[in-house]
Design a protein around this motif. Structure first.
Motif, short mmCIF file in Angstrom:
data_model
loop_
_atom_site.label_atom_id
_atom_site.label_comp_id
_atom_site.label_asym_id
_atom_site.label_seq_id
_atom_site.Cartn_x
_atom_site.Cartn_y
_atom_site.Cartn_z
N LYS A 101 0.87 -1.32 0.07
CA LYS A 101 0.02 0.07 0.10
C LYS A 101 0.76 1.38 -0.02
CE LYS A 101 -4.26 -1.24 2.06
NZ LYS A 101 -5.42 -1.03 3.35
N TRP A 118 -5.57 5.58 2.95
CA TRP A 118 -6.74 4.70 3.09
C TRP A 118 -7.32 4.82 4.59
CZ3 TRP A 118 -2.75 3.05 -0.06
CH2 TRP A 118 -3.06 2.56 -1.22
N PHE A 159 -6.55 -4.92 -3.12
CA PHE A 159 -6.37 -5.03 -1.45
C PHE A 159 -7.62 -5.88 -0.59
CE2 PHE A 159 -3.27 -1.75 -2.48
CZ PHE A 159 -2.31 -2.34 -2.11
#
Length: 181
Positions: A101, A118, A159
C-alpha cells in the motif's frame, strides 16, 4: 563543490538551460524501471469524460480506470516478487500489505494522481487524495471524474478482494482534498 561534498552524491554536472526547457528531463519517462509513461495535462481527463459522456460511454472510462488501478497494484507486487536477491525465484513471496500500500501510494503521488491515504472501516473504505488532478475550473476539483474513480476502485479491489463501488465523491477546494468512499 558543496554538492560534491555530500556523502551520497557521486557526480554533479552543470548545463546551461538558456532557451532549453526540456533538455534536463530523461526521455522517455519511465516508472518502476520499465513502465513508460506519457505526461498529459490533467484537465484532458475531464475533457475526455465530457466527450464520452455525450456518446453514452461513461462506464467505459470507469472500467478503463479500474483496469489501470488493478494492473498498477499487480505490477508493483510483481516488482517485489521478482526483485534481485529474492531467495526463492520459483516461490515468490508477496510483500506485506502495508509495504505494498505504501509503495502504491508513492507511485500514485509520483505519477501525479495525488497523495493517497486509506481509511478502512466495517464495509466502508475511504480513500483520501491530497492534490488530485483537477479540471481547468479548479473549483470543481477532481470530483465526478470516472477515470479517477475507476483507478482508485481498482486499487481498493485488489487489496480487499471485493468490488468497490463509489458512494461518496467529494472535493474540498480549500484543502485540495478529494474523498472517495
Amino acid at each position: 563543490i558543496q554538492l560534491r561534498r555530500l556523502k551520497h552524491v557521486t557526480n554533479v554536472e552543470s548545463t546551461t538551460m538558456k532557451n532549453q526547457m526540456f533538455d534536463g528531463l530523461l526521455f522517455p519517462l519511465v516508472l518502476m524501471d520499465s513502465n513508460r509513461v506519457v505526461a498529459i495535462s490533467s484537465p484532458l481527463m475531464f475533457e475526455i469524460q465530457e466527450i464520452l459522456s455525450a456518446h453514452g460511454q461513461r462506464t467505459a472510462l470507469l472500467e478503463a480506470g479500474r483496469r489501470y488501478g488493478r494492473d498498477l497494484v499487480s505490477a508493483i507486487k510483481e516488482k517485489f516478487e521478482t526483485a534481485p536477491g529474492h531467495k526463492h525465484p520459483d516461490h515468490p513471496i508477496a510483500p506485506d500489505v502495508k509495504v505494498l500500500k505504501s509503495n502504491v501510494g508513492r507511485y500514485m503521488k509520483t505519477a501525479g494522481w495525488g497523495k493517497i491515504t486509506w481509511e478502512e472501516g466495517d464495509g466502508l473504505e475511504q480513500i483520501i487524495i491530497q492534490d488530485p488532478p483537477v479540471p481547468r475550473n479548479r473549483e470543481l476539483g477532481g470530483s465526478g471524474n470516472l477515470f479517477l474513480q475507476g483507478i482508485f476502485a481498482g486499487v481498493v479491489e485488489i487489496f480487499s478482494g471485493k468490488t468497490f463501488s463509489i458512494v461518496e465523491d467529494h472535493y474540498d477546494s480549500q484543502r485540495r482534498v478529494l474523498t472517495l468512499g
